[in-house]
Scaffold this motif. Structure first.
Motif, PDB file in Angstrom:
ATOM      1  N   LEU A   4      -3.886   4.317  -6.069  1.00 54.27           N
ATOM      2  CA  LEU A   4      -2.898   3.249  -5.970  1.00 54.27           C
ATOM      3  C   LEU A   4      -2.602   2.700  -7.359  1.00 54.27           C
ATOM      4  O   LEU A   4      -3.508   2.582  -8.190  1.00 54.27           O
TER       5      LEU A   4
ATOM      6  N   LYS B  22       6.531  -2.296  -7.672  1.00 55.47           N
ATOM      7  CA  LYS B  22       6.390  -1.391  -6.529  1.00 55.47           C
ATOM      8  C   LYS B  22       4.951  -0.911  -6.480  1.00 55.47           C
ATOM      9  O   LYS B  22       4.321  -0.696  -7.504  1.00 55.47           O
ATOM     10  N   VAL B  23       4.418  -0.725  -5.271  1.00 56.24           N
ATOM     11  CA  VAL B  23       3.084  -0.175  -5.112  1.00 56.24           C
ATOM     12  C   VAL B  23       3.222   1.322  -4.856  1.00 56.24           C
ATOM     13  O   VAL B  23       3.904   1.740  -3.927  1.00 56.24           O
TER      14      VAL B  23
ATOM     15  N   VAL C 160      -2.279  -4.795  -0.516  1.00 50.78           N
ATOM     16  CA  VAL C 160      -2.656  -3.456  -0.061  1.00 50.78           C
ATOM     17  C   VAL C 160      -4.155  -3.229  -0.244  1.00 50.78           C
ATOM     18  O   VAL C 160      -4.850  -2.848   0.700  1.00 50.78           O
TER      19      VAL C 160
ATOM     20  N   ILE D 262       0.147  -5.606  -5.159  1.00 45.37           N
ATOM     21  CA  ILE D 262      -0.844  -4.569  -4.861  1.00 45.37           C
ATOM     22  C   ILE D 262      -2.077  -5.171  -4.188  1.00 45.37           C
ATOM     23  O   ILE D 262      -2.763  -4.497  -3.424  1.00 45.37           O
TER      24      ILE D 262
ATOM     25  N   GLU E  54       0.532  -0.021  -9.509  1.00 48.49           N
ATOM     26  CA  GLU E  54       1.714  -0.883  -9.384  1.00 48.49           C
ATOM     27  C   GLU E  54       2.589  -0.648 -10.595  1.00 48.49           C
ATOM     28  O   GLU E  54       2.108  -0.668 -11.737  1.00 48.49           O
TER      29      GLU E  54
ATOM     30  N   VAL F 265       0.137   3.506   5.127  1.00 51.56           N
ATOM     31  CA  VAL F 265       0.488   2.091   5.276  1.00 51.56           C
ATOM     32  C   VAL F 265       0.413   1.650   6.732  1.00 51.56           C
ATOM     33  O   VAL F 265       0.018   0.517   7.017  1.00 51.56           O
TER      34      VAL F 265
ATOM     35  N   ASP G 198       6.863  -2.980   2.656  1.00 52.15           N
ATOM     36  CA  ASP G 198       5.883  -3.880   2.044  1.00 52.15           C
ATOM     37  C   ASP G 198       5.429  -3.404   0.668  1.00 52.15           C
ATOM     38  O   ASP G 198       4.774  -4.153  -0.058  1.00 52.15           O
ATOM     39  N   LEU G 199       5.766  -2.177   0.303  1.00 49.45           N
ATOM     40  CA  LEU G 199       5.387  -1.634  -0.993  1.00 49.45           C
ATOM     41  C   LEU G 199       6.413  -1.933  -2.079  1.00 49.45           C
ATOM     42  O   LEU G 199       6.203  -1.592  -3.241  1.00 49.45           O
TER      43      LEU G 199
ATOM     44  N   ILE H  26       1.432   4.899  -3.951  1.00 50.52           N
ATOM     45  CA  ILE H  26       0.265   5.382  -3.220  1.00 50.52           C
ATOM     46  C   ILE H  26       0.316   6.905  -3.142  1.00 50.52           C
ATOM     47  O   ILE H  26       1.361   7.482  -2.830  1.00 50.52           O
TER      48      ILE H  26
END
Length: 74
Positions: free
Chosen positions: A36, A42-43, A5, A2, A38, A57, A66-67, A45
Motif C-alpha cells: 500500500l 490516492k491510495v 485503509v 491511507i 499513498e 477493499v 474510498d481510495l 494497493i
C-alpha cells in the motif's frame, strides 16, 4: 486517507515514508503480500498474491471510491 485503509488490515508494517505492507484480507495470507502507498491523495494497493483491488477493499468494508479524494461538485 491511507490511515482509513491500514487501520482495517492485519500485520501492517511501514516499509518507508508513506509505504506499507500487510496481510491481504481477501485470501489466506500468513505473510504480508499486500503493498500500500499513498500518492497524490490516492491510495494505491497491490496484492502480490494476485487478488483484485476490488476484492481487497470489499474484504475490509470499503469501496473503490474510498481510495480516491472526493470529487468536487460542479
Amino acid at each position: 486517507m491511507i490511515e482509513n485503509v491500514i487501520n482495517r488490515l492485519e500485520g501492517v508494517r511501514q516499509t518507508s515514508q508513506g509505504r506499507y505492507v500487510a496481510r491481504c484480507p481477501s485470501h489466506p495470507d500468513k505473510t504480508p503480500s499486500l503493498a500500500l502507498s499513498e500518492a497524490d491523495d490516492k491510495v494505491l494497493i497491490h496484492c502480490f498474491g494476485g487478488c483484485d483491488v476490488s476484492d481487497v477493499v470489499a474484504a475490509i468494508g470499503l469501496e473503490l471510491s474510498d481510495l480516491f479524494p472526493p470529487r468536487e461538485q460542479a
